[in-house]
Write a protein that holds these residues in place. Structure first.
Motif, PDB file in Angstrom:
ATOM      1  N   ASN A  66       0.816  -1.208   0.000  1.00  0.00           N
ATOM      2  CA  ASN A  66       0.000   0.000   0.000  1.00  0.00           C
ATOM      3  C   ASN A  66       0.853   1.263   0.000  1.00  0.00           C
ATOM      4  OD1 ASN A  66      -3.215  -0.314   0.574  1.00  0.00           O
ATOM      5  ND2 ASN A  66      -2.093  -2.107   1.254  1.00  0.00           N
ATOM      6  N   ALA A  67       1.975   1.224   0.713  1.00  0.00           N
ATOM      7  CA  ALA A  67       2.862   2.392   0.716  1.00  0.00           C
ATOM      8  C   ALA A  67       3.364   2.686  -0.695  1.00  0.00           C
ATOM      9  CB  ALA A  67       4.041   2.163   1.666  1.00  0.00           C
ATOM     10  N   PHE A  68       3.791   1.644  -1.417  1.00  0.00           N
ATOM     11  CA  PHE A  68       4.200   1.829  -2.810  1.00  0.00           C
ATOM     12  C   PHE A  68       3.028   2.295  -3.662  1.00  0.00           C
ATOM     13  CE2 PHE A  68       7.805  -1.310  -2.111  1.00  0.00           C
ATOM     14  CZ  PHE A  68       8.801  -0.379  -2.320  1.00  0.00           C
ATOM     15  N   GLY A  69       1.860   1.672  -3.467  1.00  0.00           N
ATOM     16  CA  GLY A  69       0.702   2.008  -4.284  1.00  0.00           C
ATOM     17  C   GLY A  69       0.239   3.431  -4.089  1.00  0.00           C
ATOM     18  N   ILE A  70       0.213   3.884  -2.834  1.00  0.00           N
ATOM     19  CA  ILE A  70      -0.188   5.261  -2.539  1.00  0.00           C
ATOM     20  C   ILE A  70       0.781   6.236  -3.196  1.00  0.00           C
ATOM     21  CG2 ILE A  70      -0.425   6.984  -0.708  1.00  0.00           C
ATOM     22  CD1 ILE A  70      -1.162   4.563   1.144  1.00  0.00           C
ATOM     23  N   ALA A  71       2.078   5.983  -3.007  1.00  0.00           N
ATOM     24  CA  ALA A  71       3.089   6.881  -3.569  1.00  0.00           C
ATOM     25  C   ALA A  71       2.966   6.974  -5.085  1.00  0.00           C
ATOM     26  CB  ALA A  71       4.489   6.420  -3.171  1.00  0.00           C
ATOM     27  N   ALA A  72       2.797   5.823  -5.755  1.00  0.00           N
ATOM     28  CA  ALA A  72       2.714   5.824  -7.216  1.00  0.00           C
ATOM     29  C   ALA A  72       1.414   6.435  -7.720  1.00  0.00           C
ATOM     30  CB  ALA A  72       2.854   4.399  -7.749  1.00  0.00           C
ATOM     31  N   SER A  73       0.326   6.349  -6.925  1.00  0.00           N
ATOM     32  CA  SER A  73      -0.947   6.908  -7.365  1.00  0.00           C
ATOM     33  C   SER A  73      -0.967   8.426  -7.267  1.00  0.00           C
ATOM     34  CB  SER A  73      -2.101   6.324  -6.533  1.00  0.00           C
ATOM     35  OG  SER A  73      -2.038   6.759  -5.192  1.00  0.00           O
ATOM     36  N   VAL A  74      -0.153   8.982  -6.378  1.00  0.00           N
ATOM     37  CA  VAL A  74      -0.095  10.449  -6.216  1.00  0.00           C
ATOM     38  C   VAL A  74       1.093  11.040  -6.967  1.00  0.00           C
ATOM     39  CG1 VAL A  74       0.144  12.336  -4.556  1.00  0.00           C
ATOM     40  CG2 VAL A  74      -1.275  10.349  -3.984  1.00  0.00           C
ATOM     41  N   PHE A  75       2.255  10.443  -6.797  1.00  0.00           N
ATOM     42  CA  PHE A  75       3.461  10.931  -7.472  1.00  0.00           C
ATOM     43  C   PHE A  75       3.625  10.141  -8.768  1.00  0.00           C
ATOM     44  CE2 PHE A  75       4.163  11.777  -2.948  1.00  0.00           C
ATOM     45  CZ  PHE A  75       4.383  13.141  -2.991  1.00  0.00           C
ATOM     46  N   ARG A  76       3.008  10.628  -9.815  1.00  0.00           N
ATOM     47  CA  ARG A  76       2.924   9.859 -11.060  1.00  0.00           C
ATOM     48  C   ARG A  76       4.224   9.842 -11.845  1.00  0.00           C
ATOM     49  NH1 ARG A  76      -2.978   9.358 -13.112  1.00  0.00           N
ATOM     50  NH2 ARG A  76      -4.094   9.510 -11.139  1.00  0.00           N
ATOM     51  N   VAL A  77       5.233  10.496 -11.342  1.00  0.00           N
ATOM     52  CA  VAL A  77       6.548  10.363 -11.964  1.00  0.00           C
ATOM     53  C   VAL A  77       7.008   8.904 -11.896  1.00  0.00           C
ATOM     54  CG1 VAL A  77       7.863  10.859  -9.849  1.00  0.00           C
ATOM     55  CG2 VAL A  77       8.847  11.398 -12.080  1.00  0.00           C
ATOM     56  N   LEU A  78       6.496   8.149 -10.930  1.00  0.00           N
ATOM     57  CA  LEU A  78       6.852   6.735 -10.804  1.00  0.00           C
ATOM     58  C   LEU A  78       6.127   5.855 -11.807  1.00  0.00           C
ATOM     59  CD1 LEU A  78       6.844   6.290  -6.909  1.00  0.00           C
ATOM     60  CD2 LEU A  78       8.803   6.714  -8.405  1.00  0.00           C
ATOM     61  N   ARG A  79       5.135   6.395 -12.500  1.00  0.00           N
ATOM     62  CA  ARG A  79       4.350   5.593 -13.437  1.00  0.00           C
ATOM     63  C   ARG A  79       4.984   5.504 -14.819  1.00  0.00           C
ATOM     64  NH1 ARG A  79      -1.590   5.630 -12.496  1.00  0.00           N
ATOM     65  NH2 ARG A  79      -1.949   6.200 -10.323  1.00  0.00           N
ATOM     66  N   LYS A  80       5.906   6.387 -15.115  1.00  0.00           N
ATOM     67  CA  LYS A  80       6.476   6.450 -16.451  1.00  0.00           C
ATOM     68  C   LYS A  80       7.976   6.186 -16.392  1.00  0.00           C
ATOM     69  CE  LYS A  80       3.260  10.282 -17.393  1.00  0.00           C
ATOM     70  NZ  LYS A  80       3.174  11.705 -17.813  1.00  0.00           N
ATOM     71  N   PRO A  81       8.549   5.635 -17.450  1.00  0.00           N
ATOM     72  CA  PRO A  81      10.014   5.527 -17.486  1.00  0.00           C
ATOM     73  C   PRO A  81      10.654   6.910 -17.327  1.00  0.00           C
ATOM     74  CG  PRO A  81       9.034   4.204 -19.226  1.00  0.00           C
ATOM     75  CD  PRO A  81       7.911   5.020 -18.629  1.00  0.00           C
ATOM     76  N   MET A  82      11.582   7.037 -16.400  1.00  0.00           N
ATOM     77  CA  MET A  82      12.196   8.338 -16.132  1.00  0.00           C
ATOM     78  C   MET A  82      13.252   8.651 -17.183  1.00  0.00           C
ATOM     79  SD  MET A  82      12.617   8.619 -12.023  1.00  0.00           S
ATOM     80  CE  MET A  82      11.308   8.116 -10.920  1.00  0.00           C
ATOM     81  N   LEU A  83      13.152   9.823 -17.770  1.00  0.00           N
ATOM     82  CA  LEU A  83      14.133  10.264 -18.760  1.00  0.00           C
ATOM     83  C   LEU A  83      15.270  10.981 -18.042  1.00  0.00           C
ATOM     84  CD1 LEU A  83      11.644  11.599 -21.478  1.00  0.00           C
ATOM     85  CD2 LEU A  83      12.621   9.307 -21.229  1.00  0.00           C
ATOM     86  N   LEU A  84      15.831  10.285 -17.057  1.00  0.00           N
ATOM     87  CA  LEU A  84      16.880  10.843 -16.219  1.00  0.00           C
ATOM     88  C   LEU A  84      18.010   9.835 -16.078  1.00  0.00           C
ATOM     89  CD1 LEU A  84      14.638  12.175 -13.281  1.00  0.00           C
ATOM     90  CD2 LEU A  84      15.641  13.558 -15.107  1.00  0.00           C
ATOM     91  N   GLN A  85      19.207  10.340 -15.815  1.00  0.00           N
ATOM     92  CA  GLN A  85      20.319   9.470 -15.488  1.00  0.00           C
ATOM     93  C   GLN A  85      20.112   8.894 -14.079  1.00  0.00           C
ATOM     94  OE1 GLN A  85      23.052   8.477 -17.587  1.00  0.00           O
ATOM     95  NE2 GLN A  85      21.423   9.247 -18.912  1.00  0.00           N
ATOM     96  N   PRO A  86      20.701   7.729 -13.781  1.00  0.00           N
ATOM     97  CA  PRO A  86      20.432   7.059 -12.501  1.00  0.00           C
ATOM     98  C   PRO A  86      20.621   7.932 -11.270  1.00  0.00           C
ATOM     99  CG  PRO A  86      21.637   5.594 -13.954  1.00  0.00           C
ATOM    100  CD  PRO A  86      21.569   6.922 -14.656  1.00  0.00           C
TER     101      PRO A  86
END
Length: 335
Positions: free
Chosen positions: A221-241
């Motif tokens: 649920n902690a992961f799910g809540i974070a991903a549902s609000v902070f949608r940057v986690l839903r898409k492949p990040m166009l960032l260096q590691p």
């Protein structure tokens, strides 16, 4: 996030992110810097998209977001820390026992692959089992959906067991308590996982799996809540590691901050957003209905392992306890 909490964060980091005006141009204000960063975290929009919304060049946005993330992590670092005393650890164990009916538990552990674009000159270093590039977010959550430990940045090619073993908490686990993991984790003296296979309703192994799953859902649920609000986690990040690690750590920090805030807690996690138990039945939180969350926040790979005899004995002791003096009224009807 409430206005009060936005202002609190702004006042906490203002000195770290403020820039001076020059003779050529006026500096972007701290308010705008924080706003563009929170917008990026909440939507995952590209820097090109953000530049039209905020009228700030994408080159400058690429500098602003890491700076603000570092400032947030530094100023709110006390919101993500492991307990440092025996009483603090015991408080977490008591909460798991009282809320989720699982004794001697000090956390639920899980990990996710955070998908990236292919890092420059990385070869297969970040290449995971799904044939994508990723970094691993390994986390331990307490009984109230807060992260008490995170390890971010391991290459996607490393297994979950390797990430946990080499993490700080993995090296220091020498206490007579356990963490709760799923089938992707190794069973040992300090990590309990479900029995494999299908077991009849009411059988001891089925009861153990139910009780473990019920308590372990806090980290899901902690992961799910974070991903549902902070949608940057839903898409492949166009960032260096390195920058992706900053972004993920900022999300974890803000998650805990908002969960503990009197003015933002109900905005961040309204009723029905997390799993809850009603008459023994687990009712899923609404974040589970959004399958897009799984597109770029992937579970860890399940790798078969040999199990030590002592770990099996500890699991059997929990099983016996759940079926005798530690039983709860509804567990025999779980299916």
């Amino acid at each position: 996030m409430s206005r009060n909490d936005f202002n609190f964060i702004l006042n906490s980091i203002k000195d770290k992110i403020s820039k001076k005006d020059t003779v050529f141009r006026k500096a972007v204000s701290p308010e705008e810097r924080l706003a563009v960063t929170l917008r990026f975290l909440a939507t995952g929009d590209s820097f090109t998209s953000l530049q039209y919304l905020f009228k700030i060049s994408k080159q400058l946005i690429s500098e602003i977001i890491p700076d603000v993330c570092r400032a947030i992590i530094d100023c709110l670092k006390d919101h993500v820390k492991m307990p440092s005393t025996c009483n603090e650890w015991k408080s977490i164990a008591d909460a798991f026992n009282e809320t989720w009916n699982f004794p001697n538990c000090i956390g639920a552990v899980d990990g996710k692959h955070v998908i990236l674009q292919a890092p420059i000159n990385s070869g297969s270093e970040f290449f995971n089992y799904k044939s994508q590039f990723s970094i691993v977010l390994m986390a331990v959550a307490d009984a109230d959906y807060n992260f008490i430990f995170v390890n971010i940045g391991a290459q996607g090619r490393i297994s979950d067991g390797g990430v946990f073993k080499n993490s700080l908490i993995g090296r220091k686990m020498e206490v007579p308590y356990v963490l709760l993991g799923d089938a992707a984790f190794p069973l040992n003296e300090h990590i309990m996982k479900p029995y494999s296979g299908i077991h009849p309703v009411g059988s001891p192994k089925r009861i153990f799996n139910y009780r473990l799953s019920r308590a372990r859902r806090v980290v899901e649920n902690a992961f799910g809540i974070a991903a549902s609000v902070f949608r940057v986690l839903r898409k492949p990040m166009l960032l260096q590691p390195e920058k992706a690690e900053l972004v993920v750590m900022t999300v974890v920090t803000l998650h805990n901050f908002l969960r503990r805030s009197n003015t933002s807690r109900n905005l961040y996690t309204p009723t029905g957003s997390v799993d809850y138990v009603q008459n023994g039945e687990i009712i899923s939180g609404y974040w589970r209905n959004d399958q897009q969350e799984m597109a770029s926040l992937l579970p860890l790979q399940n790798i078969p392992r040999r199990t030590k005899l002592i770990a099996q004995e500890i699991r059997e002791e929990f099983t016996e306890y759940f079926c005798t003096c530690g039983s709860v009224p509804w567990q025999n009807y779980y299916n």
